[in-house]
Design a protein around this motif. Structure first.
Motif, PDB file in Angstrom:
ATOM      1  N   LEU A 122       0.845  -1.189   0.000  1.00 22.75           N
ATOM      2  CA  LEU A 122       0.000   0.000   0.000  1.00 22.75           C
ATOM      3  C   LEU A 122       0.881   1.239   0.000  1.00 22.75           C
ATOM      4  O   LEU A 122       2.058   1.172   0.354  1.00 22.75           O
ATOM      5  CB  LEU A 122      -0.883   0.014   1.252  1.00 22.75           C
ATOM      6  CG  LEU A 122      -1.901  -1.103   1.382  1.00 22.75           C
ATOM      7  CD1 LEU A 122      -2.537  -1.061   2.760  1.00 22.75           C
ATOM      8  CD2 LEU A 122      -2.955  -0.995   0.302  1.00 22.75           C
ATOM      9  N   LYS A 147      -1.034   5.277   3.904  1.00 17.13           N
ATOM     10  CA  LYS A 147      -2.255   4.458   3.969  1.00 17.13           C
ATOM     11  C   LYS A 147      -1.971   3.183   4.757  1.00 17.13           C
ATOM     12  O   LYS A 147      -2.776   2.763   5.589  1.00 17.13           O
ATOM     13  CB  LYS A 147      -2.744   4.133   2.570  1.00 17.13           C
ATOM     14  CG  LYS A 147      -4.005   3.327   2.541  1.00 17.13           C
ATOM     15  CD  LYS A 147      -4.947   3.945   1.568  1.00 17.13           C
ATOM     16  CE  LYS A 147      -6.216   3.156   1.521  1.00 17.13           C
ATOM     17  NZ  LYS A 147      -7.362   3.926   1.899  1.00 17.13           N
ATOM     18  N   GLY A 148      -0.827   2.562   4.506  1.00 15.30           N
ATOM     19  CA  GLY A 148      -0.465   1.355   5.239  1.00 15.30           C
ATOM     20  C   GLY A 148      -0.269   1.614   6.717  1.00 15.30           C
ATOM     21  O   GLY A 148      -0.728   0.847   7.568  1.00 15.30           O
ATOM     22  N   GLU A 183      -1.587   4.100   8.468  1.00 14.40           N
ATOM     23  CA  GLU A 183      -2.892   4.415   9.056  1.00 14.40           C
ATOM     24  C   GLU A 183      -3.694   3.145   9.304  1.00 14.40           C
ATOM     25  O   GLU A 183      -4.353   3.005  10.334  1.00 14.40           O
ATOM     26  CB  GLU A 183      -3.665   5.363   8.149  1.00 14.40           C
ATOM     27  CG  GLU A 183      -3.116   6.768   8.118  1.00 14.40           C
ATOM     28  CD  GLU A 183      -3.759   7.635   7.054  1.00 14.40           C
ATOM     29  OE1 GLU A 183      -4.664   7.149   6.344  1.00 14.40           O
ATOM     30  OE2 GLU A 183      -3.357   8.798   6.933  1.00 14.40           O
ATOM     31  N   LEU A 184      -3.632   2.232   8.367  1.00 17.04           N
ATOM     32  CA  LEU A 184      -4.349   0.961   8.522  1.00 17.04           C
ATOM     33  C   LEU A 184      -3.798   0.181   9.711  1.00 17.04           C
ATOM     34  O   LEU A 184      -4.560  -0.345  10.525  1.00 17.04           O
ATOM     35  CB  LEU A 184      -4.205   0.146   7.235  1.00 17.04           C
ATOM     36  CG  LEU A 184      -4.937  -1.169   7.158  1.00 17.04           C
ATOM     37  CD1 LEU A 184      -6.444  -0.933   7.153  1.00 17.04           C
ATOM     38  CD2 LEU A 184      -4.530  -1.919   5.908  1.00 17.04           C
ATOM     39  N   ASP A 210      -4.891   1.929  12.963  1.00 21.41           N
ATOM     40  CA  ASP A 210      -6.303   1.662  13.275  1.00 21.41           C
ATOM     41  C   ASP A 210      -6.474   0.267  13.865  1.00 21.41           C
ATOM     42  O   ASP A 210      -7.211   0.085  14.842  1.00 21.41           O
ATOM     43  CB  ASP A 210      -7.171   1.805  12.025  1.00 21.41           C
ATOM     44  CG  ASP A 210      -7.327   3.246  11.580  1.00 21.41           C
ATOM     45  OD1 ASP A 210      -7.034   4.149  12.399  1.00 21.41           O
ATOM     46  OD2 ASP A 210      -7.726   3.462  10.422  1.00 21.41           O
ATOM     47  N   CYS A 224     -10.583  -3.778   9.514  1.00 15.94           N
ATOM     48  CA  CYS A 224     -10.204  -2.478   8.947  1.00 15.94           C
ATOM     49  C   CYS A 224     -10.056  -2.565   7.427  1.00 15.94           C
ATOM     50  O   CYS A 224     -10.454  -1.650   6.704  1.00 15.94           O
ATOM     51  CB  CYS A 224      -8.901  -1.982   9.563  1.00 15.94           C
ATOM     52  SG  CYS A 224      -9.027  -1.473  11.268  1.00 15.94           S
ATOM     53  N   GLN A 281     -12.475  -0.433   4.935  1.00 18.84           N
ATOM     54  CA  GLN A 281     -11.922   0.533   3.989  1.00 18.84           C
ATOM     55  C   GLN A 281     -11.945   0.029   2.546  1.00 18.84           C
ATOM     56  O   GLN A 281     -11.473   0.708   1.633  1.00 18.84           O
ATOM     57  CB  GLN A 281     -10.498   0.905   4.395  1.00 18.84           C
ATOM     58  CG  GLN A 281     -10.424   1.634   5.710  1.00 18.84           C
ATOM     59  CD  GLN A 281      -9.013   2.069   6.056  1.00 18.84           C
ATOM     60  OE1 GLN A 281      -8.131   2.121   5.196  1.00 18.84           O
ATOM     61  NE2 GLN A 281      -8.793   2.389   7.317  1.00 18.84           N
ATOM     62  N   ILE A 319     -10.236  -2.256   0.996  1.00 18.70           N
ATOM     63  CA  ILE A 319      -8.903  -2.359   0.394  1.00 18.70           C
ATOM     64  C   ILE A 319      -8.720  -3.721  -0.254  1.00 18.70           C
ATOM     65  O   ILE A 319      -8.100  -3.836  -1.309  1.00 18.70           O
ATOM     66  CB  ILE A 319      -7.812  -2.122   1.455  1.00 18.70           C
ATOM     67  CG1 ILE A 319      -7.902  -0.685   1.943  1.00 18.70           C
ATOM     68  CG2 ILE A 319      -6.434  -2.419   0.906  1.00 18.70           C
ATOM     69  CD1 ILE A 319      -6.986  -0.381   3.095  1.00 18.70           C
TER      70      ILE A 319
END
Length: 112
Positions: A20, A24-25, A27-28, A31, A51, A55, A57
């Motif tokens: 990613l 983004k990675g 943040e994932l 979370d 998650c 999202q 993904i």
């Protein structure tokens, strides 16, 4: 190593393998760690999965047109038969060395 560090490392390795964009990675992963409170690997991985689904993904494997590609033939997991291992590798190596040395010293054998 502390258990929360193991959980953190596992989540980060998994996210890194997803390829990613960097933020983004991260943040994932953040979370997922917040959701699970880094209590155990199983809970953190479950949180990461939720998650990913939330999202949207995980779109699976797609072709150039964006269509889903399923595994053909279907993947099956089976057992592997182990190979017989040489239990005395030093003896085998010594034997090969002596045979090679004798062949180089006396020439090829004439066993016909």
């Amino acid at each position: 190593m502390e258990s929360w560090q193991v959980v953190r490392d596992r989540i980060l390795l998994y996210v890194r393998a997803m390829d990613l964009p960097p933020f983004k990675g991260l943040e994932l992963a953040l979370d997922a760690l917040k959701q699970s409170e880094a209590s155990s690997i199983e809970e953190a991985m479950d949180a990461l999965e939720s998650c990913i689904v939330k999202q949207k993904i995980d779109l699976g494997v797609r072709n150039a047109k964006g269509e889903h590609i399923s595994s053909v033939p279907p993947m099956t997991r089976g057992t592997m038969v182990s190979k017989n291992f040489d239990r005395t590798p030093w003896l085998t190596a010594l034997n090969k060395f002596i045979l090679r040395w004798a062949r180089n010293l006396f020439g090829p054998s004439r066993s016909r």
